[in-house]
Design a protein around this motif. Structure first.
Motif, PDB file in Angstrom:
ATOM      1  N   ALA A 191       0.626  -1.217  -0.011  1.00 58.90           N
ATOM      2  CA  ALA A 191       0.029  -0.178   0.028  1.00 58.90           C
ATOM      3  C   ALA A 191       0.997   1.353   0.154  1.00 58.90           C
ATOM      4  CB  ALA A 191      -0.841   0.070   1.140  1.00 58.90           C
ATOM      5  N   SER A 192       2.153   1.226   0.264  1.00 54.14           N
ATOM      6  CA  SER A 192       2.939   2.348   0.308  1.00 54.14           C
ATOM      7  C   SER A 192       3.114   2.896  -1.120  1.00 54.14           C
ATOM      8  CB  SER A 192       4.471   1.963   0.877  1.00 54.14           C
ATOM      9  OG  SER A 192       5.229   3.203   0.835  1.00 54.14           O
ATOM     10  N   LEU A 226      -1.154  11.698   6.848  1.00 52.40           N
ATOM     11  CA  LEU A 226      -1.394  12.067   8.004  1.00 52.40           C
ATOM     12  C   LEU A 226      -2.999  11.978   8.258  1.00 52.40           C
ATOM     13  CD1 LEU A 226       1.218  15.056   8.305  1.00 52.40           C
ATOM     14  CD2 LEU A 226       1.023  13.001   9.701  1.00 52.40           C
ATOM     15  N   ILE A 227      -3.920  12.289   7.086  1.00 48.92           N
ATOM     16  CA  ILE A 227      -5.271  12.287   7.415  1.00 48.92           C
ATOM     17  C   ILE A 227      -5.715  11.051   7.585  1.00 48.92           C
ATOM     18  CG2 ILE A 227      -7.379  12.401   5.829  1.00 48.92           C
ATOM     19  CD1 ILE A 227      -6.007  14.653   4.404  1.00 48.92           C
ATOM     20  N   ARG A 228      -5.101  10.085   7.049  1.00 49.57           N
ATOM     21  CA  ARG A 228      -5.317   8.391   7.194  1.00 49.57           C
ATOM     22  C   ARG A 228      -5.102   8.304   8.843  1.00 49.57           C
ATOM     23  NH1 ARG A 228      -7.727   3.846   5.817  1.00 49.57           N
ATOM     24  NH2 ARG A 228      -6.501   1.839   6.275  1.00 49.57           N
ATOM     25  N   TYR A 229      -3.812   8.378   9.171  1.00 45.67           N
ATOM     26  CA  TYR A 229      -3.393   8.258  10.654  1.00 45.67           C
ATOM     27  C   TYR A 229      -4.492   8.758  11.629  1.00 45.67           C
ATOM     28  CZ  TYR A 229       1.072   6.391   8.754  1.00 45.67           C
ATOM     29  OH  TYR A 229       1.878   5.705   8.221  1.00 45.67           O
ATOM     30  N   GLU A 230      -4.431  10.136  11.428  1.00 47.80           N
ATOM     31  CA  GLU A 230      -5.597  11.041  12.167  1.00 47.80           C
ATOM     32  C   GLU A 230      -6.999  10.366  12.253  1.00 47.80           C
ATOM     33  OE1 GLU A 230      -6.416  13.904  14.945  1.00 47.80           O
ATOM     34  OE2 GLU A 230      -4.441  13.642  13.998  1.00 47.80           O
ATOM     35  N   SER A 231      -7.494   9.938  11.022  1.00 46.98           N
ATOM     36  CA  SER A 231      -8.976   9.421  11.001  1.00 46.98           C
ATOM     37  C   SER A 231      -9.035   7.795  11.196  1.00 46.98           C
ATOM     38  CB  SER A 231      -9.433   9.577   9.553  1.00 46.98           C
ATOM     39  OG  SER A 231      -9.163  10.796   9.009  1.00 46.98           O
ATOM     40  N   VAL A 232      -7.840   7.239  11.177  1.00 44.90           N
ATOM     41  CA  VAL A 232      -8.198   5.644  11.419  1.00 44.90           C
ATOM     42  C   VAL A 232      -7.272   5.171  12.694  1.00 44.90           C
ATOM     43  CG1 VAL A 232      -7.569   3.431  10.271  1.00 44.90           C
ATOM     44  CG2 VAL A 232      -8.626   5.305   8.928  1.00 44.90           C
ATOM     45  N   LEU A 236      -1.906  10.132  -6.705  1.00 43.06           N
ATOM     46  CA  LEU A 236      -3.249   9.944  -7.245  1.00 43.06           C
ATOM     47  C   LEU A 236      -3.682   8.489  -6.962  1.00 43.06           C
ATOM     48  CD1 LEU A 236      -2.942  11.912 -10.700  1.00 43.06           C
ATOM     49  CD2 LEU A 236      -3.795  12.829  -8.379  1.00 43.06           C
ATOM     50  N   GLY A 237      -2.601   7.710  -7.385  1.00 44.33           N
ATOM     51  CA  GLY A 237      -3.142   6.299  -7.041  1.00 44.33           C
ATOM     52  C   GLY A 237      -3.443   6.054  -5.556  1.00 44.33           C
ATOM     53  N   TYR A 238      -2.676   6.740  -4.595  1.00 47.98           N
ATOM     54  CA  TYR A 238      -2.801   6.428  -3.344  1.00 47.98           C
ATOM     55  C   TYR A 238      -4.251   7.126  -2.889  1.00 47.98           C
ATOM     56  CZ  TYR A 238      -1.943   6.039   1.628  1.00 47.98           C
ATOM     57  OH  TYR A 238      -2.248   5.828   2.979  1.00 47.98           O
ATOM     58  N   LEU A 239      -4.467   8.212  -3.399  1.00 47.72           N
ATOM     59  CA  LEU A 239      -5.831   8.713  -3.200  1.00 47.72           C
ATOM     60  C   LEU A 239      -6.957   7.791  -3.724  1.00 47.72           C
ATOM     61  CD1 LEU A 239      -4.990  12.735  -4.136  1.00 47.72           C
ATOM     62  CD2 LEU A 239      -5.273  11.827  -1.720  1.00 47.72           C
ATOM     63  N   LEU A 270      -6.860   4.784  -3.772  1.00 52.62           N
ATOM     64  CA  LEU A 270      -6.726   3.470  -2.700  1.00 52.62           C
ATOM     65  C   LEU A 270      -7.537   3.820  -1.513  1.00 52.62           C
ATOM     66  CD1 LEU A 270      -5.911   0.482  -1.880  1.00 52.62           C
ATOM     67  CD2 LEU A 270      -3.736   1.610  -1.130  1.00 52.62           C
ATOM     68  N   ARG A 271      -7.008   5.062  -0.899  1.00 53.78           N
ATOM     69  CA  ARG A 271      -7.712   5.326   0.538  1.00 53.78           C
ATOM     70  C   ARG A 271      -8.639   6.286   0.615  1.00 53.78           C
ATOM     71  NH1 ARG A 271      -5.345   1.205   3.013  1.00 53.78           N
ATOM     72  NH2 ARG A 271      -3.245   1.165   3.340  1.00 53.78           N
ATOM     73  N   PHE A 272      -8.960   6.953  -0.419  1.00 54.56           N
ATOM     74  CA  PHE A 272     -10.163   7.912  -0.335  1.00 54.56           C
ATOM     75  C   PHE A 272     -10.997   7.851  -1.629  1.00 54.56           C
ATOM     76  CE2 PHE A 272      -6.329   9.689   1.724  1.00 54.56           C
ATOM     77  CZ  PHE A 272      -6.814   9.852   3.070  1.00 54.56           C
TER      78      PHE A 272
END
Length: 197
Positions: A9-10, A108-114, A160-163, A165-167
């Motif tokens: 996922a990195s 950082l958003i993912r860590y804060e949210s999850v 963009l790929g990570y966005l 995947l996670r959002f």
């Protein structure tokens, strides 16, 4: 054989893997899973920061982070993803910083949210990081990466790929030009799809 300590996922490890493919070095790299949250994982001995990606060289020494690893691979291959011409080089490196910055904010958003306990989560912190992403995407929509594929293109595509995947691709509705650019990048660089989490 080089060993890339990684996670599927990195986005930073994905950037390294795509660069390695474009440089013709994939066959020289073994991808080995790493768990940055596990104190028993050898990653913390290989990289004091305990972060991925980390590249283990044939002599047992390690390189980190993704920017340093890509620089090393580009050197090893005799060039190919980091332009030599100063103007093109700094355009590519600036795009790499923008793509990596989007990933930093998204993580950082993912860590804060999850990861943080719900009672400690900060909507203000999330909004601050989202602002960085929004401004970066607006800048890229206005001027998508151009010219031959380089490390800047790879970094933006991985962000963009990570966005996605996670959002769940929320960025796509407001950035049709960037969507079209990513589709073109995907056709030009099969390793992007091959490294998808």
């Amino acid at each position: 054989m080089l060993i890339l300590r990684s996670s599927v996922a990195s986005p930073y490890a994905r950037k390294v893997r795509i660069a390695a493919d474009l440089l013709g070095l994939s066959e020289r790299i073994e991808v080995a899973a790493a768990d940055a949250t596990d104190p028993a994982d050898s990653l913390r001995r290989q990289n004091p920061l305990g972060k991925i990606p980390t590249l283990i060289l044939e002599d047992g020494s390690a390189l980190y982070d993704s920017r340093v690893i890509v620089e090393y691979l580009d050197h090893l291959a005799g060039g190919g993803v980091i332009p030599a011409d100063p103007s093109a080089r700094f355009t590519a490196l600036r795009l790499q910083a923008l793509g990596d910055g989007v990933n930093d904010a998204a993580l950082l958003i993912r860590y804060e949210s999850v990861s943080r306990p719900e009672a400690l989560r900060s909507g203000e912190a999330i909004a601050h990081q989202q602002g960085k992403i929004d401004r970066a995407l607006d800048a890229l929509e206005a001027a998508p990466p151009a010219g031959p594929v380089d490390i800047g293109h790879i970094s933006v595509a991985c962000a963009l790929g990570y966005l996605d995947l996670r959002f769940v691709g929320e960025w796509r509705t407001k950035h049709p030009g960037l969507v079209a650019w990513l589709e073109k990048f995907m056709r030009a660089v099969p390793a992007f799809e091959a490294t998808k989490a």
